[in-house]
Structures are given as structure tokens and as C-alpha cells.
Design a protein around this motif. Structure first.
Motif, PDB file in Angstrom:
ATOM      1  N   UNK A 188       0.839  -1.214   0.000  1.00 47.44           N
ATOM      2  CA  UNK A 188       0.000   0.000   0.000  1.00 47.44           C
ATOM      3  C   UNK A 188       0.869   1.258   0.000  1.00 47.44           C
ATOM      4  N   UNK A 189       1.987   1.245   0.721  1.00 46.88           N
ATOM      5  CA  UNK A 189       2.871   2.415   0.720  1.00 46.88           C
ATOM      6  C   UNK A 189       3.485   2.605  -0.671  1.00 46.88           C
ATOM      7  N   UNK A 190       3.788   1.494  -1.352  1.00 48.35           N
ATOM      8  CA  UNK A 190       4.285   1.602  -2.729  1.00 48.35           C
ATOM      9  C   UNK A 190       3.169   2.134  -3.628  1.00 48.35           C
ATOM     10  N   UNK A 191       1.961   1.661  -3.391  1.00 48.99           N
ATOM     11  CA  UNK A 191       0.807   2.091  -4.195  1.00 48.99           C
ATOM     12  C   UNK A 191       0.604   3.608  -4.121  1.00 48.99           C
ATOM     13  N   UNK A 192       0.878   4.200  -2.936  1.00 53.55           N
ATOM     14  CA  UNK A 192       0.659   5.655  -2.841  1.00 53.55           C
ATOM     15  C   UNK A 192       1.934   6.441  -3.171  1.00 53.55           C
ATOM     16  N   UNK A 193       2.939   5.743  -3.734  1.00 56.70           N
ATOM     17  CA  UNK A 193       4.058   6.460  -4.334  1.00 56.70           C
ATOM     18  C   UNK A 193       5.405   6.347  -3.642  1.00 56.70           C
TER      19      UNK A 193
ATOM     20  N   UNK B  95      -6.323  -0.476   4.901  1.00 55.86           N
ATOM     21  CA  UNK B  95      -5.105   0.345   4.928  1.00 55.86           C
ATOM     22  C   UNK B  95      -5.292   1.629   4.118  1.00 55.86           C
ATOM     23  N   UNK B  96      -5.943   1.495   2.966  1.00 58.10           N
ATOM     24  CA  UNK B  96      -6.049   2.649   2.069  1.00 58.10           C
ATOM     25  C   UNK B  96      -7.194   3.596   2.439  1.00 58.10           C
ATOM     26  N   UNK B  97      -8.193   3.075   3.151  1.00 64.16           N
ATOM     27  CA  UNK B  97      -9.303   3.936   3.585  1.00 64.16           C
ATOM     28  C   UNK B  97      -9.582   3.704   5.073  1.00 64.16           C
ATOM     29  N   UNK B  98      -8.611   4.007   5.935  1.00 66.08           N
ATOM     30  CA  UNK B  98      -8.795   3.729   7.365  1.00 66.08           C
ATOM     31  C   UNK B  98      -9.747   4.738   8.021  1.00 66.08           C
ATOM     32  N   UNK B  99     -10.372   4.329   9.115  1.00 68.39           N
ATOM     33  CA  UNK B  99     -11.184   5.274   9.893  1.00 68.39           C
ATOM     34  C   UNK B  99     -10.283   6.377  10.441  1.00 68.39           C
ATOM     35  N   UNK B 100      -9.089   5.969  10.831  1.00 69.60           N
ATOM     36  CA  UNK B 100      -8.081   6.927  11.314  1.00 69.60           C
ATOM     37  C   UNK B 100      -6.716   6.266  11.295  1.00 69.60           C
ATOM     38  N   UNK B 101      -5.687   7.133  11.215  1.00 70.81           N
ATOM     39  CA  UNK B 101      -4.316   6.660  11.380  1.00 70.81           C
ATOM     40  C   UNK B 101      -3.834   7.285  12.679  1.00 70.81           C
TER      41      UNK B 101
ATOM     42  N   UNK C  17       8.127  17.115  16.098  1.00 70.35           N
ATOM     43  CA  UNK C  17       8.103  17.038  14.638  1.00 70.35           C
ATOM     44  C   UNK C  17       8.117  15.645  14.040  1.00 70.35           C
ATOM     45  N   UNK C  18       8.426  14.635  14.845  1.00 70.79           N
ATOM     46  CA  UNK C  18       8.572  13.275  14.278  1.00 70.79           C
ATOM     47  C   UNK C  18       7.216  12.673  13.910  1.00 70.79           C
ATOM     48  N   UNK C  19       6.230  12.813  14.808  1.00 69.48           N
ATOM     49  CA  UNK C  19       4.896  12.263  14.496  1.00 69.48           C
ATOM     50  C   UNK C  19       4.364  12.910  13.221  1.00 69.48           C
ATOM     51  N   UNK C  20       4.593  14.196  13.076  1.00 67.35           N
ATOM     52  CA  UNK C  20       4.102  14.923  11.899  1.00 67.35           C
ATOM     53  C   UNK C  20       4.783  14.390  10.630  1.00 67.35           C
ATOM     54  N   UNK C  21       6.098  14.099  10.722  1.00 70.03           N
ATOM     55  CA  UNK C  21       6.808  13.570   9.541  1.00 70.03           C
ATOM     56  C   UNK C  21       6.275  12.188   9.171  1.00 70.03           C
ATOM     57  N   UNK C  22       6.069  11.351  10.196  1.00 69.89           N
ATOM     58  CA  UNK C  22       5.558   9.998   9.915  1.00 69.89           C
ATOM     59  C   UNK C  22       4.117  10.075   9.407  1.00 69.89           C
ATOM     60  N   UNK C  23       3.358  11.041   9.951  1.00 68.15           N
ATOM     61  CA  UNK C  23       1.957  11.199   9.527  1.00 68.15           C
ATOM     62  C   UNK C  23       1.891  11.653   8.067  1.00 68.15           C
TER      63      UNK C  23
ATOM     64  N   UNK D 254       1.209   9.502   4.966  1.00 66.66           N
ATOM     65  CA  UNK D 254      -0.155   9.091   4.609  1.00 66.66           C
ATOM     66  C   UNK D 254      -0.910  10.181   3.843  1.00 66.66           C
ATOM     67  N   UNK D 255      -0.263  11.335   3.593  1.00 68.18           N
ATOM     68  CA  UNK D 255      -0.958  12.452   2.935  1.00 68.18           C
ATOM     69  C   UNK D 255      -1.745  12.049   1.686  1.00 68.18           C
ATOM     70  N   UNK D 256      -1.143  11.200   0.812  1.00 69.09           N
ATOM     71  CA  UNK D 256      -1.891  10.852  -0.408  1.00 69.09           C
ATOM     72  C   UNK D 256      -3.247  10.201  -0.114  1.00 69.09           C
ATOM     73  N   UNK D 257      -3.426   9.644   1.088  1.00 71.83           N
ATOM     74  CA  UNK D 257      -4.695   8.984   1.398  1.00 71.83           C
ATOM     75  C   UNK D 257      -5.783   9.993   1.785  1.00 71.83           C
ATOM     76  N   UNK D 258      -5.369  11.187   2.224  1.00 73.07           N
ATOM     77  CA  UNK D 258      -6.334  12.210   2.635  1.00 73.07           C
ATOM     78  C   UNK D 258      -7.216  11.758   3.781  1.00 73.07           C
ATOM     79  N   UNK D 259      -6.615  11.092   4.781  1.00 71.62           N
ATOM     80  CA  UNK D 259      -7.426  10.566   5.890  1.00 71.62           C
ATOM     81  C   UNK D 259      -7.103  11.296   7.195  1.00 71.62           C
TER      82      UNK D 259
END
Ligand SMILES: NC(=O)c1ccc[n+]([C@@H]2O[C@H](COP(=O)([O-])OP(=O)(O)OC[C@H]3O[C@@H](n4cnc5c(N)ncnc54)[C@H](O)[C@@H]3O)[C@@H](O)[C@H]2O)c1
Length: 431
Positions: A19-24, A158-164, A172-178, A181-186
Motif C-alpha cells: 500500500x505504501x508503494x501504491x501511494x508512491x 489500509x487505504x481507507x482507514x477510519x483513522x491513522x 516534529x517526528x509524528x508529523x513527519x511519519x503522519x 499518509x498524505x496521499x490517502x487524505x485521511x
């Protein structure tokens, strides 16, 4: 887009990698199981998860697999830990594989973020961060990113989660890891590490509690004449309750609920708190698997010795070949102890089950399993069992007795065909 290393190529690791490869993102999957990596590189997916093989194939350009930890670890800016954390004999989570990953982290060679997706007890992230500090690994930051996917619908989850959920104690680390997931818009919830770890355990424990609750309601329905399906529907219409996880049955299984509920109970106990409710949730679930034996005796007589019972379904739920903690295993073992001739069929989980239950019989189809059977127990609600030609099945069985462990079959039709039908929490006459 980022470079990711995913450690552990099991249900969570493979789905995360694909899924991570799928979103680029560019992803390297790493596993200690050399044979597993060989299969993946030859285009075979070693687990059954709908859509996974196609997604891996589609993203081959951005997705490679290796069993070489050094090469894999050096590749990723983010290193995802997706190794298994099975229960120990004490009911705690076995974190040895997680610690093995930490031990293998390369010394100073550029900044990396270590992200734990494996389910680990609260406090594990703190212990890992302390260990990294002890070793002087300032180049490795830490985040917790618990996974909520369900086997069988893992890619969609994974691609349409209720939340991550991403937790970190460093700025700043949580924000970088978060941001990965930007391409998912969740919705991404960023928290501290301990809270992220607890959100995972608390969620699974709550869902398991819901299941054990409705199973106890079902058991009371059986002795009072109410129909648990109607009761659950009526309860679920209340928005404070909701309709999900209110299907009565012969207990939950799988690689998550049983071990996570037990690990949370032990975690609380080890910290000096007695989590009474979870003790009951676990016990209700164990008893629920065994109640089938009593039902069989009610219809077949007190001794089941020498009778043939067909189990339809072995995986802990449909659309997976995962049999970890499946109700089928406890049930089959109980039936063997009663002297029953057990024969089982599952569309994809037979090979996995043979390793755990070598002494039961295995059929090549549901119809073959039912041949000459004195009773059938529906253990897993695979669609092909729901849509089976039950009129033909009745002809092939020695005695037409069905125990529907998932309330998945059409009881009225089966009664009409001349079956004796019993579900869970469903009056036998109403079906
Ligand atoms: N399966 C699920 O539905 C699910 C859902 C959410 C969270 N989780 C959690 O995710 C974690 C992984 O679960 P899973 O079901 O994917 O496990 P799994 O057993 O399917 O896969 C784990 C993989 O990790 C590999 N591995 C073990 N040690 C390793 C090491 N040191 N280096 C590299 N690879 C190693 C194993 O060979 C195996 O292939 C667990 O903590 C689980 O609780 C699972």
C-alpha cells in the motif's frame, strides 16, 4: 515521496509495503524467512489476502524484497517494524523479534525514523527509546504507528482507514511519519508514544468485549426464548451502541484479539491493576467455542464417540488462511477428546491447519466433508458454505443435523429441507 524499509513480510508488513508503494513511496520489504523472500521475488505471495498479490505485482517498480537486514536498513528513511509479537506462556506479548530489529539497527549513517506498527504493550516505545539513547543512536528517532487493518479486507482498511494514529515523544517526528499518509487524505491523530500504544490495545479489547457481551446475551436468549439477531439489531439502532461487532457466534479468534486482550490484562496486572472485565471477556470467549459440544450432544446423544462430525471452515474468519487462535482448533480438539471422527474443509486454510491438527480428516470440498456425517458445524462463514446446495448435502449426510456457529445460514429453509438446525442465541423452532 519517501524511502521506506518494512521489516517483517507477514500480513501487516506485506500490506503496508504494497500500500505504501501504491501511494508512491519506494519500499524495501525485509524478512528473516529466506524462503518467504524467495517466493516474493519470484512473484508468489506466501499468504492469502484478497487483492494483495495484484497490488504487489502492480507496484513492482517501487517495491523490492530482501532477507539482508544491513542492505534493507540502510535503504529506508523510515523503518517500519511489522514483525510478529505472539503471546508468551504468561500471556504477555513476546517482544523478542522487535528487540532483534533494534539490535540490528546500523550505527550512525544518516537520520532515520523507526516506526513500530507491530502491536506492543504500552511502555515498549519508551524502553526502545531508552535503549537507543544508551547506545548513542541519536540519528534514530522513534514513532509508534499501530495498525488497525483486518485480515480479509486488509488493503481496503489500509487505504481507507477510519483513522491513522501516530505517536512520538520527539518534536516534529509524528508529523513527519503522519505526512507519509498524505496521499490517502485521511484523519491522522498525532499523540505521544504511550497513548498511541494504548489506543491499539484499548480498541481491540473494546471490540472483543463487545463480542463476548453479545455472546453472553445469545446464551441467555437460548434459555429464555429471545432471538439474539433481533436483539442485536434493536440494540444496534441506538447510535450510542452501533450495529458493529454484535454478531453472536462461537467466539472470536485470530492473531490479534486473543493475544491483545490477554496482553492488556497482563500489562495491567504487571503494573499493579487487576483488569477484572478482561478476565471475563477472555473466559466467555473460551467457553463459547466449547458450547458447540453440548449442542451436538443434545441432538446426537450423550456419547459422541465414533460419530462423524464435519467442520465447515477452519480459518478464524472468511477470506483469510490465518488459523491462529481460530475457534476451529479448540473445537476440533474438544471433539477429538470426545472420540469424534472429525473431518474438515476450508477453501484456503487446510494446509495451515494440517500443521496444527494432523490427526483430523481433511476433505477436498464441503460436500465431501459432509458425506456420511452425523452432524455439520459451520465454523467459518465462507460465502460458499452459505450458498451450498443444502438439499444435496442432506442426501449425503447420515443425519441431517446442523450447528450454525456463525448464524450465517438460512435456518428456516434448512428446517424446511428437513434438517435439525441450531444457531447461536436463536430459538430452534424459529430458526
Ligand atoms: N494480522 C493482523 O490482522 C494484524 C492487524 C493489526 C496489527 N497486527 C500486529 O502486527 C504485527 C505483525 O502481525 P502479522 O500478522 O503481520 O505477523 P506475521 O506472523 O504474519 O508476520 C511477521 C513476519 O515477521 C517476520 N520476522 C520475524 N522476526 C523478524 C526479524 N527480526 N526481522 C525480519 N523479519 C522478521 C516473520 O518471518 C514473519 O514473516 C503483530 O504485532 C500483530 O499483533 C496484526
Amino acid at each position: 515521496m519517501s524511502r521506506l524499509t518494512v521489516i517483517g513480510a507477514g500480513y501487516v508488513g506485506l500490506v503496508t509495503a504494497a500500500c505504501m508503494a501504491e501511494i508512491g513511496h519506494d519500499v524495501v520489504g525485509m524478512d528473516v524467512d529466506v524462503e518467504r523472500v524467495r517466493l516474493l521475488n519470484e512473484g508468489h505471495v506466501p499468504i492469502y489476502e484478497p487483492g494483495l498479490a495484484e497490488l504487489i505485482e502492480k507496484n513492482r517498480e517501487r517495491l523490492t524484497f530482501t532477507s539482508d537486514p544491513i542492505a534493507a536498513y540502510r535503504e529506508g528513511e523510515f523503518i517500519y517494524v511489522c514483525v510478529d509479537t505472539p503471546p508468551t506462556y504468561s500471556g504477555d506479548a513476546d517482544l523478542s523479534r522487535v528487540w532483534q530489529v533494534i539490535a540490528n539497527l546500523p550505527p550512525e549513517d544518516g537520520h532515520r525514523v523507526l516506526v513500530t506498527k507491530s502491536t506492543v504493550p504500552v511502555g515498549t516505545g519508551a524502553a526502545i527509546q531508552a535503549e537507543l539513547a544508551r547506545r548513542g543512536y541519536e540519528h534514530v528517532a522513534y514513532a509508534s504507528n499501530p495498525e488497525f487493518l483486518r485480515e480479509g479486507t486488509a488493503i481496503q482498511d489500509f487505504l481507507t482507514p477510519d483513522r491513522v494514529v501516530v505517536g512520538s515523544d520527539a518534536p516534529g517526528i509524528a508529523e513527519r511519519a503522519a505526512a507519509l499518509y498524505d496521499p490517502l487524505g485521511v484523519t491522522v491523530l498525532t499523540t505521544d508514544v504511550a497513548s498511541a500504544e494504548m489506543i491499539k490495545y484499548a480498541s481491540n479489547a473494546f471490540l472483543a468485549t463487545k463480542i463476548s457481551f453479545i455472546n453472553e446475551i445469545a446464551n441467555v436468549c437460548e434459555v429464555t426464548g429471545a432471538d439474539v439477531r433481533t436483539v442485536a439489531h434493536g440494540m444496534g439502532l441506538d447510535r450510542r451502541i452501533g450495529p458493529h461487532f454484535l454478531q453472536a457466534g462461537i467466539g472470536y479468534g485470530g492473531s490479534c484479539f486473543p493475544k491483545d486482550v490477554s496482553a492488556l490484562k497482563q500489562l495491567a496486572g504487571n503494573s499493579g491493576y487487576h483488569f477484572q472485565l478482561l478476565t471475563a471477556v477472555l473466559e466467555v470467549n473460551e467457553l463459547q467455542k466449547r458450547r458447540v459440544v453440548g449442542k451436538l450432544k443434545r441432538h446426537l446423544g450423550d456419547s459422541l464417540r465414533g460419530l462423524r462430525v464435519a467442520l465447515l471452515g477452519l480459518s478464524f474468519k472468511p477470506n483469510t488462511d490465518d488459523i491462529r487462535e481460530a475457534s476451529s482448533i479448540v473445537l476440533a480438539s474438544r471433539l477429538l477428546a470426545e472420540g469424534v471422527d472429525v473431518v474438515a474443509f476450508d477453501p484456503v486454510a487446510v494446509e495451515n491447519t494440517k500443521a496444527v491438527l494432523p490427526t483430523i480428516g481433511y476433505a477436498d470440498s464441503a460436500m465431501e466433508a459432509l458425506e456420511g456425517a452425523d452432524a455439520c458445524v459451520l465454523v467459518t462463514e465462507w460465502p460458499e458454505f452459505v450458498h451450498l446446495d443444502w438439499a444435496r448435502a442432506k442426501e449425503t449426510m447420515r443425519r441431517p443435523v446442523i450447528i450454525d456457529g456463525r448464524n450465517a445460514l438460512d435456518g428456516k429453509t434448512l428446517l424446511g429441507l428437513g434438517f435439525t438446525y441450531e444457531g447461536v442465541g436463536v430459538p430452534i423452532t424459529a430458526a
